[in-house]
Design a protein around this motif. Structure first.
Motif, PDB file in Angstrom:
ATOM      1  N   SER A   1      49.594  19.813   1.585  1.00 52.92           N
ATOM      2  CA  SER A   1      48.288  20.094   2.173  1.00 52.92           C
ATOM      3  C   SER A   1      47.154  19.676   1.234  1.00 52.92           C
ATOM      4  CB  SER A   1      48.174  21.596   2.494  1.00 52.92           C
ATOM      5  OG  SER A   1      46.940  21.884   3.099  1.00 52.92           O
ATOM      6  N   VAL A   2      47.299  19.992  -0.050  1.00 55.27           N
ATOM      7  CA  VAL A   2      46.284  19.610  -1.038  1.00 55.27           C
ATOM      8  C   VAL A   2      46.246  18.089  -1.195  1.00 55.27           C
ATOM      9  CG1 VAL A   2      45.666  19.741  -3.483  1.00 55.27           C
ATOM     10  CG2 VAL A   2      46.389  21.802  -2.273  1.00 55.27           C
TER      11      VAL A   2
ATOM     12  N   GLU B   1      39.124  22.028   2.958  1.00 51.28           N
ATOM     13  CA  GLU B   1      40.170  21.571   3.867  1.00 51.28           C
ATOM     14  C   GLU B   1      41.402  22.464   3.865  1.00 51.28           C
ATOM     15  OE1 GLU B   1      40.296  18.973   6.045  1.00 51.28           O
ATOM     16  OE2 GLU B   1      38.156  18.673   5.680  1.00 51.28           O
ATOM     17  N   THR B   2      41.668  23.143   2.755  1.00 53.48           N
ATOM     18  CA  THR B   2      42.897  23.922   2.657  1.00 53.48           C
ATOM     19  C   THR B   2      42.672  25.426   2.591  1.00 53.48           C
ATOM     20  OG1 THR B   2      42.961  23.891   0.231  1.00 53.48           O
ATOM     21  CG2 THR B   2      43.946  22.013   1.389  1.00 53.48           C
TER      22      THR B   2
ATOM     23  N   VAL C   1      39.014  19.907  -1.429  1.00 56.84           N
ATOM     24  CA  VAL C   1      40.259  20.673  -1.471  1.00 56.84           C
ATOM     25  C   VAL C   1      40.030  22.079  -0.951  1.00 56.84           C
ATOM     26  CG1 VAL C   1      41.982  21.717  -2.999  1.00 56.84           C
ATOM     27  CG2 VAL C   1      41.292  19.331  -3.325  1.00 56.84           C
TER      28      VAL C   1
ATOM     29  N   ALA D   1      44.994  26.686   5.615  1.00 55.79           N
ATOM     30  CA  ALA D   1      46.314  26.442   5.037  1.00 55.79           C
ATOM     31  C   ALA D   1      46.755  27.580   4.123  1.00 55.79           C
ATOM     32  CB  ALA D   1      46.320  25.119   4.274  1.00 55.79           C
TER      33      ALA D   1
ATOM     34  N   THR E   1      40.646  23.146   9.654  1.00 58.69           N
ATOM     35  CA  THR E   1      40.481  23.120   8.201  1.00 58.69           C
ATOM     36  C   THR E   1      40.322  24.527   7.644  1.00 58.69           C
ATOM     37  OG1 THR E   1      38.074  22.891   8.393  1.00 58.69           O
ATOM     38  CG2 THR E   1      39.370  20.866   8.321  1.00 58.69           C
TER      39      THR E   1
ATOM     40  N   PRO F   1      50.128  25.317   6.692  1.00 55.15           N
ATOM     41  CA  PRO F   1      49.463  24.047   6.384  1.00 55.15           C
ATOM     42  C   PRO F   1      49.782  22.939   7.384  1.00 55.15           C
ATOM     43  CG  PRO F   1      50.355  25.013   4.379  1.00 55.15           C
ATOM     44  CD  PRO F   1      50.877  25.826   5.525  1.00 55.15           C
TER      45      PRO F   1
ATOM     46  N   CYS G   1      52.324  23.630   0.493  1.00 57.55           N
ATOM     47  CA  CYS G   1      50.977  23.750  -0.083  1.00 57.55           C
ATOM     48  C   CYS G   1      50.598  22.467  -0.820  1.00 57.55           C
ATOM     49  CB  CYS G   1      50.920  24.931  -1.040  1.00 57.55           C
ATOM     50  SG  CYS G   1      51.454  26.499  -0.330  1.00 57.55           S
TER      51      CYS G   1
ATOM     52  N   TYR H   1      42.431  26.971  -0.257  1.00 58.27           N
ATOM     53  CA  TYR H   1      42.838  27.389  -1.596  1.00 58.27           C
ATOM     54  C   TYR H   1      41.627  27.387  -2.523  1.00 58.27           C
ATOM     55  CZ  TYR H   1      47.479  26.306   0.207  1.00 58.27           C
ATOM     56  OH  TYR H   1      48.610  26.262   0.979  1.00 58.27           O
TER      57      TYR H   1
ATOM     58  N   ALA I   1      44.453  16.536   1.731  1.00 62.76           N
ATOM     59  CA  ALA I   1      43.000  16.735   1.677  1.00 62.76           C
ATOM     60  C   ALA I   1      42.341  15.736   0.734  1.00 62.76           C
ATOM     61  CB  ALA I   1      42.689  18.165   1.233  1.00 62.76           C
TER      62      ALA I   1
END
Length: 216
Positions: A158-159, A202-203, A199, A47, A44, A35, A155, A205, A162
């Motif tokens: 990172s969220v 960008e990550t 989210v 992560a 982007t 991340p 993590c 997840y 975003a």
């Protein structure tokens, strides 16, 4: 007199242990390093690339500690008396890569990697308090976004990043242990589906669901 420059089996084994220790430490921290690298590189959606390694993190940490510990034991253990009494002319000075100094540097690098999750937040932008002061209370609401794949504090950062970079977001905080990102936002500027999409984009997840939180 011929000087043999090839590494001995003992030296090769020592190199293998040192390399294995660093690789285990790197693998243990990849899910948290990625991340940060994604943020710094402006990439982007990557992560979550190594989040699959998290279930093995405890074993990788243990392997790294054991392997490097054994390497230090091999380096510091007393030599057998027979070997110390032997004054062979062909004995050569160990290379730098077999020295205690090199092993010390490798150990520091491994420690840096293993503890990275605890200070990874320093690489992410801090929350902008000015946004919270200017957001009108009448259009501000809170919501929970359920995120799958968060495995460490890296993590979470990172969220959070975003969400905080999205115009209209007042505050954001997330927890990898619960898998929930809590966000306060100005619904006149952004909607909840857009935040969930942000989210995910960008990550990398997966957002499983999202819901507004009733404010009493």
């Amino acid at each position: 007199m011929k000087n043999n420059t090839l590494n001995s089996p003992k030296e090769s084994t020592s190199n293998s242990f040192v390399g294995a220790g660093v690789l285990a430490a790197l693998a243990a921290s990849l899910c948290c390093i990625t991340p940060v690298l994604a943020l710094m590189g402006g990439i982007t959606g990557v992560a979550a690339t190594f989040s699959w390694l998290e279930p093995f993190r405890t074993y990788l940490v243990g392997a790294s500690v054991l392997v490097l510990g054994f390497a230090w034991y091999q380096k510091l253990k007393p030599q057998p008396a027979a070997q110390m009494d032997c004054a062979c002319e062909t004995e050569k000075k160990p290379s730098y890569f077999q020295s205690k100094a090199f092993l010390g540097i490798v150990t520091v690098i491994a420690a840096f990697l293993l503890t990275f999750p605890y200070y990874s937040g320093a690489f992410f932008p801090k929350e902008n308090s000015a946004t919270a002061l200017t957001a009108p209370a009448t259009t501000t609401t809170r919501a929970n976004i359920y995120v799958s794949g968060m495995t460490c504090s890296g993590c979470e950062h990172s969220v959070n990043n975003a969400l905080r970079q999205t115009p209209g977001v007042v505050a954001a905080s997330s927890s990898y242990s619960t898998g929930i990102a809590q966000v306060t936002y100005d619904k006149s500027k952004v909607n909840l589906p857009k935040l969930a999409q942000q989210v995910s984009a960008e990550t990398g997840y997966e957002v499983t669901r999202f819901e507004e939180v009733n404010q009493k």
